[in-house]
Design a protein around this motif. Structure first.
Motif, PDB file in Angstrom:
ATOM      1  N   ALA A  63       3.924  -0.954   9.010  1.00  0.00           N
ATOM      2  CA  ALA A  63       3.303  -1.889   9.944  1.00  0.00           C
ATOM      3  C   ALA A  63       1.822  -1.542  10.075  1.00  0.00           C
ATOM      4  CB  ALA A  63       4.004  -1.818  11.294  1.00  0.00           C
ATOM      5  N   CYS A  64       1.043  -1.904   9.084  1.00  0.00           N
ATOM      6  CA  CYS A  64      -0.375  -1.557   9.070  1.00  0.00           C
ATOM      7  C   CYS A  64      -1.095  -2.177  10.271  1.00  0.00           C
ATOM      8  CB  CYS A  64      -1.023  -2.046   7.778  1.00  0.00           C
ATOM      9  SG  CYS A  64      -0.340  -1.257   6.305  1.00  0.00           S
ATOM     10  N   HIS A  65      -1.855  -1.346  10.967  1.00  0.00           N
ATOM     11  CA  HIS A  65      -2.541  -1.756  12.192  1.00  0.00           C
ATOM     12  C   HIS A  65      -3.988  -2.081  11.838  1.00  0.00           C
ATOM     13  CE1 HIS A  65      -3.644  -0.649  16.637  1.00  0.00           C
ATOM     14  NE2 HIS A  65      -3.659  -1.954  16.413  1.00  0.00           N
ATOM     15  N   ILE A  66      -4.283  -3.358  11.633  1.00  0.00           N
ATOM     16  CA  ILE A  66      -5.607  -3.769  11.179  1.00  0.00           C
ATOM     17  C   ILE A  66      -6.440  -4.262  12.358  1.00  0.00           C
ATOM     18  CG2 ILE A  66      -6.890  -5.342   9.678  1.00  0.00           C
ATOM     19  CD1 ILE A  66      -4.475  -5.355   7.812  1.00  0.00           C
ATOM     20  N   VAL A  67      -7.546  -3.569  12.585  1.00  0.00           N
ATOM     21  CA  VAL A  67      -8.497  -3.939  13.629  1.00  0.00           C
ATOM     22  C   VAL A  67      -9.882  -3.891  13.004  1.00  0.00           C
ATOM     23  CG1 VAL A  67      -9.474  -3.381  15.885  1.00  0.00           C
ATOM     24  CG2 VAL A  67      -7.038  -2.986  15.450  1.00  0.00           C
ATOM     25  N   ASN A  68     -10.582  -5.014  12.996  1.00  0.00           N
ATOM     26  CA  ASN A  68     -11.906  -5.094  12.368  1.00  0.00           C
ATOM     27  C   ASN A  68     -12.941  -5.500  13.410  1.00  0.00           C
ATOM     28  OD1 ASN A  68     -14.009  -5.198  10.578  1.00  0.00           O
ATOM     29  ND2 ASN A  68     -13.086  -6.731   9.228  1.00  0.00           N
ATOM     30  N   ASN A  69     -13.940  -4.606  13.588  1.00  0.00           N
ATOM     31  CA  ASN A  69     -14.989  -4.847  14.585  1.00  0.00           C
ATOM     32  C   ASN A  69     -14.394  -5.093  15.974  1.00  0.00           C
ATOM     33  OD1 ASN A  69     -17.165  -4.613  12.740  1.00  0.00           O
ATOM     34  ND2 ASN A  69     -16.837  -6.737  12.061  1.00  0.00           N
ATOM     35  N   GLY A  70     -13.366  -4.353  16.277  1.00  0.00           N
ATOM     36  CA  GLY A  70     -12.746  -4.434  17.591  1.00  0.00           C
ATOM     37  C   GLY A  70     -11.812  -5.604  17.785  1.00  0.00           C
ATOM     38  N   VAL A  71     -11.613  -6.397  16.720  1.00  0.00           N
ATOM     39  CA  VAL A  71     -10.758  -7.575  16.831  1.00  0.00           C
ATOM     40  C   VAL A  71      -9.443  -7.319  16.096  1.00  0.00           C
ATOM     41  CG1 VAL A  71     -10.516 -10.041  16.338  1.00  0.00           C
ATOM     42  CG2 VAL A  71     -12.762  -9.095  16.966  1.00  0.00           C
ATOM     43  N   GLU A  72      -8.346  -7.488  16.799  1.00  0.00           N
ATOM     44  CA  GLU A  72      -7.021  -7.285  16.227  1.00  0.00           C
ATOM     45  C   GLU A  72      -6.696  -8.400  15.248  1.00  0.00           C
ATOM     46  OE1 GLU A  72      -3.478  -4.996  16.133  1.00  0.00           O
ATOM     47  OE2 GLU A  72      -4.819  -4.770  17.853  1.00  0.00           O
ATOM     48  N   ASP A  73      -6.237  -8.031  14.056  1.00  0.00           N
ATOM     49  CA  ASP A  73      -5.809  -9.010  13.052  1.00  0.00           C
ATOM     50  C   ASP A  73      -4.421  -9.520  13.436  1.00  0.00           C
ATOM     51  OD1 ASP A  73      -4.980 -10.454  10.869  1.00  0.00           O
ATOM     52  OD2 ASP A  73      -5.571  -8.955   9.377  1.00  0.00           O
ATOM     53  N   GLU A  74      -4.369 -10.770  13.831  1.00  0.00           N
ATOM     54  CA  GLU A  74      -3.099 -11.326  14.282  1.00  0.00           C
ATOM     55  C   GLU A  74      -2.056 -11.375  13.178  1.00  0.00           C
ATOM     56  OE1 GLU A  74      -3.789 -15.094  16.054  1.00  0.00           O
ATOM     57  OE2 GLU A  74      -4.974 -14.294  17.732  1.00  0.00           O
ATOM     58  N   ASN A  75      -2.507 -11.359  11.925  1.00  0.00           N
ATOM     59  CA  ASN A  75      -1.576 -11.442  10.794  1.00  0.00           C
ATOM     60  C   ASN A  75      -1.197 -10.078  10.227  1.00  0.00           C
ATOM     61  OD1 ASN A  75      -1.558 -14.329  10.762  1.00  0.00           O
ATOM     62  ND2 ASN A  75      -3.589 -14.280   9.793  1.00  0.00           N
ATOM     63  N   SER A  76      -1.643  -9.006  10.883  1.00  0.00           N
ATOM     64  CA  SER A  76      -1.314  -7.676  10.370  1.00  0.00           C
ATOM     65  C   SER A  76       0.173  -7.402  10.539  1.00  0.00           C
ATOM     66  CB  SER A  76      -2.128  -6.605  11.094  1.00  0.00           C
ATOM     67  OG  SER A  76      -1.656  -6.432  12.424  1.00  0.00           O
ATOM     68  N   TYR A  77       0.679  -6.526   9.695  1.00  0.00           N
ATOM     69  CA  TYR A  77       2.098  -6.187   9.764  1.00  0.00           C
ATOM     70  C   TYR A  77       2.434  -5.456  11.061  1.00  0.00           C
ATOM     71  CZ  TYR A  77       2.630  -7.581   4.856  1.00  0.00           C
ATOM     72  OH  TYR A  77       2.677  -8.291   3.685  1.00  0.00           O
ATOM     73  N   TYR A  78       1.435  -4.880  11.678  1.00  0.00           N
ATOM     74  CA  TYR A  78       1.627  -4.231  12.981  1.00  0.00           C
ATOM     75  C   TYR A  78       2.111  -5.261  14.005  1.00  0.00           C
ATOM     76  CZ  TYR A  78       0.247  -1.630  17.243  1.00  0.00           C
ATOM     77  OH  TYR A  78       0.217  -1.002  18.470  1.00  0.00           O
ATOM     78  N   ASN A  79       1.438  -6.408  14.031  1.00  0.00           N
ATOM     79  CA  ASN A  79       1.847  -7.475  14.955  1.00  0.00           C
ATOM     80  C   ASN A  79       3.155  -8.114  14.513  1.00  0.00           C
ATOM     81  OD1 ASN A  79      -0.255  -7.385  16.902  1.00  0.00           O
ATOM     82  ND2 ASN A  79      -1.646  -8.314  15.434  1.00  0.00           N
ATOM     83  N   LEU A  80       3.366  -8.191  13.202  1.00  0.00           N
ATOM     84  CA  LEU A  80       4.628  -8.719  12.694  1.00  0.00           C
ATOM     85  C   LEU A  80       5.791  -7.862  13.182  1.00  0.00           C
ATOM     86  CD1 LEU A  80       6.298 -10.615  10.885  1.00  0.00           C
ATOM     87  CD2 LEU A  80       5.817  -9.041   8.975  1.00  0.00           C
ATOM     88  N   ALA A  81       5.618  -6.544  13.104  1.00  0.00           N
ATOM     89  CA  ALA A  81       6.678  -5.628  13.550  1.00  0.00           C
ATOM     90  C   ALA A  81       7.002  -5.865  15.024  1.00  0.00           C
ATOM     91  CB  ALA A  81       6.262  -4.182  13.318  1.00  0.00           C
ATOM     92  N   LYS A  82       5.963  -6.025  15.825  1.00  0.00           N
ATOM     93  CA  LYS A  82       6.188  -6.248  17.251  1.00  0.00           C
ATOM     94  C   LYS A  82       6.931  -7.565  17.495  1.00  0.00           C
ATOM     95  CE  LYS A  82       2.349  -3.474  19.053  1.00  0.00           C
ATOM     96  NZ  LYS A  82       3.239  -2.512  19.701  1.00  0.00           N
ATOM     97  N   SER A  83       6.546  -8.601  16.747  1.00  0.00           N
ATOM     98  CA  SER A  83       7.200  -9.894  16.941  1.00  0.00           C
ATOM     99  C   SER A  83       8.656  -9.869  16.486  1.00  0.00           C
ATOM    100  CB  SER A  83       6.440 -10.990  16.189  1.00  0.00           C
ATOM    101  OG  SER A  83       6.542 -10.816  14.780  1.00  0.00           O
ATOM    102  N   LEU A  84       8.959  -9.006  15.523  1.00  0.00           N
ATOM    103  CA  LEU A  84      10.333  -8.889  15.016  1.00  0.00           C
ATOM    104  C   LEU A  84      11.181  -7.917  15.834  1.00  0.00           C
ATOM    105  CD1 LEU A  84       9.607  -8.737  11.162  1.00  0.00           C
ATOM    106  CD2 LEU A  84      10.652 -10.649  12.413  1.00  0.00           C
ATOM    107  N   GLY A  85      10.540  -7.223  16.770  1.00  0.00           N
ATOM    108  CA  GLY A  85      11.266  -6.227  17.556  1.00  0.00           C
ATOM    109  C   GLY A  85      11.523  -4.946  16.780  1.00  0.00           C
ATOM    110  N   VAL A  86      10.712  -4.723  15.733  1.00  0.00           N
ATOM    111  CA  VAL A  86      10.855  -3.524  14.911  1.00  0.00           C
ATOM    112  C   VAL A  86      10.159  -2.340  15.594  1.00  0.00           C
ATOM    113  CG1 VAL A  86      10.118  -2.425  12.758  1.00  0.00           C
ATOM    114  CG2 VAL A  86      11.124  -4.720  12.715  1.00  0.00           C
TER     115      VAL A  86
END
Length: 430
Positions: A186-209
């Motif tokens: 679940a790669c946590h991608i943050v660029n210039n302080g902005v969270e990448d909504e399509n990162s696998y980190y957010n995907l994991a959270k949405s899936l309850g992983v």
């Protein structure tokens, strides 16, 4: 006339009986009075034993006071405690007169010694016919208790991108099934302080992983509760919490909580531990896990290691939690095959040895690096040394301070088990 008197045998039995009566009474009296004296001594000895043991018992006032003392010396509250226990034990006893008693409780280093002495007189009965009016009984009870060692724990928690893997096999499979490249991280991608909504980190959270760093954060918070429940004074265990950094652009030790005995506050801060962010996939060739640097830097934070005998001289322990795979720029001393200057290897134990040589102890909780057979990177670079990771992590640890845990076993339970192993309860002897 005299010859007749001396020759008369008719009164000899009475005379002989009279002559023998005193020693017979004395002999019988000795047995009876010695029995009374022994019974009195047994009562007093039992009371003295209880007083000495109670004065330095694990949860006693004396032990609590001793844990706060910065220097050696007498412990007055423990003496008073011993006196009360002794008095309660003999409150209903009869058959003797207590003439003297005394208690001393002292602390030397982390050892408490309680001594209780007594003297009493026991009246005689039949022995009074020979002028023996009383027996004197004396005794002493000693109890020794070794308090727990004072320890400072520096938790070094690996929060680098590899700790973004699913926490369990089921979590890994869920991520693989929902990613086009079958990625379990679940790669946590943050660029210039902005969270990448399509990162696998957010995907994991949405899936309850649940990802591994989440479990480590929760386990670290729970560990604070365990430490509070077993410590004997507020200053017995202090803890500091560090991770490898908040973001890949600035990889350095990140202080989550400074060294403190306020473990409630440390728990609150530990629960917020998060996965290191990266600005984009493949940033800096994924070289964010520098164990060599982390070990050196944590050593610089800890100060001089102590004996643990006093609050001012605590032992210093690194409590290291990681999956054991390093990934850093290391062009000359890498123990495995390089990719340019990128070194992927099981932890290099040469980074651990200097800390142990200085007197620090290293506790290692190895969160088993799970095989990722669908991942080509894993198959090419990690799989060849997968079998060595556990051995290297164990070699990094101080003797007896290693624990390996698979996700299905529970990281929280494992952290508590390792912690309790380190702070094993001392035994009372008397």
């Amino acid at each position: 006339m005299l010859d007749k008197l001396l020759g008369d045998r008719s009164g000899n039995f009475g005379i002989m009986s009279a002559l023998l009566l005193v020693p017979l009474i004395a002999a019988a009296g000795l047995a009876i009075d010695l029995t009374d004296a022994l019974e009195a001594r047994n009562q007093l000895q039992g009371a003295a034993d209880a007083a000495a043991l109670g004065a330095v018992a694990e949860k006693s006032i004396g032990t609590a006071e001793a844990m706060k003392m910065m220097t050696d010396g007498a412990i007055t509250p423990a003496v008073q405690d011993a006196e009360k226990i002794f008095a309660a034990q003999i409150a209903s006893a009869t058959g003797y007169t207590l003439t003297d008693h005394a208690a001393t409780v002292t602390k030397v280093n982390n050892q408490l010694t309680a001594m209780f002495t007594y003297t009493a007189t026991v009246p005689t009965t039949l022995l009074k016919v020979i002028g023996k009016n009383e027996f004197t009984v004396t005794g002493q009870a000693t109890a020794v208790f070794q308090t727990e060692t004072y320890r400072d724990f520096y938790l070094l928690l690996d929060n680098t991108p590899s700790m973004g893997v699913g926490a369990t096999t089921a979590d890994i499979n869920t991520m693989i099934a929902h990613t086009s490249d079958k990625c379990a991280f679940a790669c946590h991608i943050v660029n210039n302080g902005v969270e990448d909504e399509n990162s696998y980190y957010n995907l994991a959270k949405s899936l309850g992983v649940t990802i591994r760093i989440d479990v480590v954060a929760n386990a670290t918070a729970a560990l604070m509760d365990t430490a509070v429940s077993v410590r004997r004074s507020d200053n017995q265990y202090r803890m500091a919490v560090y991770t490898f950094g908040q973001k890949a652009e600035d990889t350095k030790l990140l202080e989550i909580s400074p060294l403190t005995d306020n473990l409630v506050d440390a728990k609150s801060k530990a629960s917020l531990i998060d996965l290191m962010s990266i600005p984009y996939q493949g940033y800096n060739k994924d070289q964010q896990t520098d164990f060599d640097l982390a070990m050196k830097n944590i050593g610089d934070k800890m100060g001089t290691p102590g004996t643990g005998l006093t609050p001012s001289d605590p032992e210093k322990i690194v409590f290291f939690v990681s999956d054991g795979v390093g990934d850093s720029k290391k062009p000359t001393t890498c123990t495995k095959m390089l990719t340019g200057t990128r070194c992927q290897e099981p932890i290099d134990t040469r980074a651990c040895q200097p800390l142990k040589d200085k007197g620090y102890k290293i506790a290692v909780l190895y969160t088993t690096y799970l095989p990722l057979p669908t991942n080509s990177w894993y198959n090419s670079w990690i799989k060849p040394f997968q079998s060595e990771i556990s051995t290297r992590m164990q070699n990094c640890a101080s003797s007896g301070y290693f624990f390996e845990v698979s996700p299905s076993q529970g990281i929280s339970d494992a952290m508590n088990t390792l912690f309790l192993k380190i702070v094993s309860t001392p035994r009372l002897s008397g």
